[in-house]
Motif scaffolding. Sequence first.
Motif, mmCIF file in Angstrom:
data_model
loop_
_atom_site.group_PDB
_atom_site.id
_atom_site.type_symbol
_atom_site.label_atom_id
_atom_site.label_comp_id
_atom_site.label_asym_id
_atom_site.label_seq_id
_atom_site.Cartn_x
_atom_site.Cartn_y
_atom_site.Cartn_z
ATOM 1 N N UNK A 23 0.819 -1.215 0.000
ATOM 2 C CA UNK A 23 0.000 0.000 0.000
ATOM 3 C C UNK A 23 0.854 1.267 0.000
ATOM 4 N N UNK A 24 2.158 1.086 -0.229
ATOM 5 C CA UNK A 24 3.111 2.189 -0.354
ATOM 6 C C UNK A 24 3.090 3.092 0.881
ATOM 7 N N UNK A 25 3.423 2.524 2.041
ATOM 8 C CA UNK A 25 3.389 3.308 3.274
ATOM 9 C C UNK A 25 4.526 4.311 3.343
ATOM 10 N N UNK A 26 4.353 5.301 4.191
ATOM 11 C CA UNK A 26 5.422 6.269 4.417
ATOM 12 C C UNK A 26 6.508 5.698 5.310
ATOM 13 N N UNK A 27 6.116 4.812 6.263
ATOM 14 C CA UNK A 27 7.051 4.323 7.273
ATOM 15 C C UNK A 27 6.850 2.829 7.494
ATOM 16 N N UNK A 28 7.945 2.065 7.457
ATOM 17 C CA UNK A 28 7.918 0.638 7.761
ATOM 18 C C UNK A 28 8.538 0.436 9.142
ATOM 19 N N UNK A 29 7.835 -0.294 9.993
ATOM 20 C CA UNK A 29 8.331 -0.654 11.322
ATOM 21 C C UNK A 29 8.632 -2.141 11.308
ATOM 22 N N UNK A 30 9.888 -2.501 11.514
ATOM 23 C CA UNK A 30 10.310 -3.901 11.446
ATOM 24 C C UNK A 30 10.850 -4.334 12.809
ATOM 25 N N UNK A 31 10.192 -5.307 13.416
ATOM 26 C CA UNK A 31 10.539 -5.765 14.763
ATOM 27 C C UNK A 31 11.263 -7.108 14.672
ATOM 28 N N UNK A 79 11.140 2.565 -2.673
ATOM 29 C CA UNK A 79 9.794 3.119 -2.586
ATOM 30 C C UNK A 79 9.749 4.438 -1.819
ATOM 31 N N UNK A 80 10.888 4.916 -1.357
ATOM 32 C CA UNK A 80 10.927 6.184 -0.646
ATOM 33 C C UNK A 80 10.306 6.128 0.729
ATOM 34 N N UNK A 81 10.266 4.942 1.319
ATOM 35 C CA UNK A 81 9.690 4.785 2.653
ATOM 36 C C UNK A 81 10.796 4.836 3.692
ATOM 37 N N UNK A 82 10.500 5.432 4.844
ATOM 38 C CA UNK A 82 11.398 5.295 5.976
ATOM 39 C C UNK A 82 11.265 3.893 6.534
ATOM 40 N N UNK A 83 12.340 3.367 7.095
ATOM 41 C CA UNK A 83 12.307 2.021 7.670
ATOM 42 C C UNK A 83 13.052 2.035 8.993
#
Length: 229
Positions: free
Chosen positions: A165-173, A198-202
């Motif tokens: 869904x082309x998110x702005x921010x990815x949170x990876x735990x 994709x230009x998302x923060x991670x």
Amino acid sequence: MTHPTPPDAPLLRITGLGKRYGETSVFHNVRLTMQRGEVVALVGESGVGKSTLLNCIAGLDRADTGTVEITGRDVGRLSEREAALLRRASLGFVFQAFHVLPHLSVADNVGLPLMLQGWRDRDAITARVQGVLEDVGLGALGQRRPRELSGGQLQRVAIARALVHRPALILADEPTGNLDPTTAQRVLDLLCDQARRHGAGCLIVTHSEAAAAQADRALRLRADGVEAR
């Protein structure tokens, strides 16, 4: 009236964040700023509250002090419904345990965020899902069930679901916690590459030195805040 977020505004801004459970302080005075396309690794000892911090960022848990802003919106001021809508639209999640639904195909698992956003055009969903599956190297496996996949493939499904869904921010735990070192490195390469593409923060919460090495910045979470490693 809603004003658009300035293009140079931080994607994520955390200021003076603190969390307590009863009389026990988990962390306090956490400060962090992230930009779009940036990969940040957050390391720390077990029990220091890394997963709790992610939950506060996502609005799944309420901080006791400080603020979290995502694309200029103060998460702590959102209602439960508004926070849920923000998560659906702006956040993608990757977990250690994959969290794929075993009764759904790979393609249907990846397409879930689109369904939750109200997409109804099956052709559009299929095209978007197939595109992201191709990106993560699973283009031919869309109709398989999770039980037919390896751990590394399952984590690729989780990455595709986080990105679809082309998110702005990815949170990876701890995204590589259940993987062998070779597979973990491949998954990390893929996650970081796709986030940047994709230009998302991670933001990656991890014990892994390899994950920290992949990031643009590696930070350490302590009880009294965040410091550069």
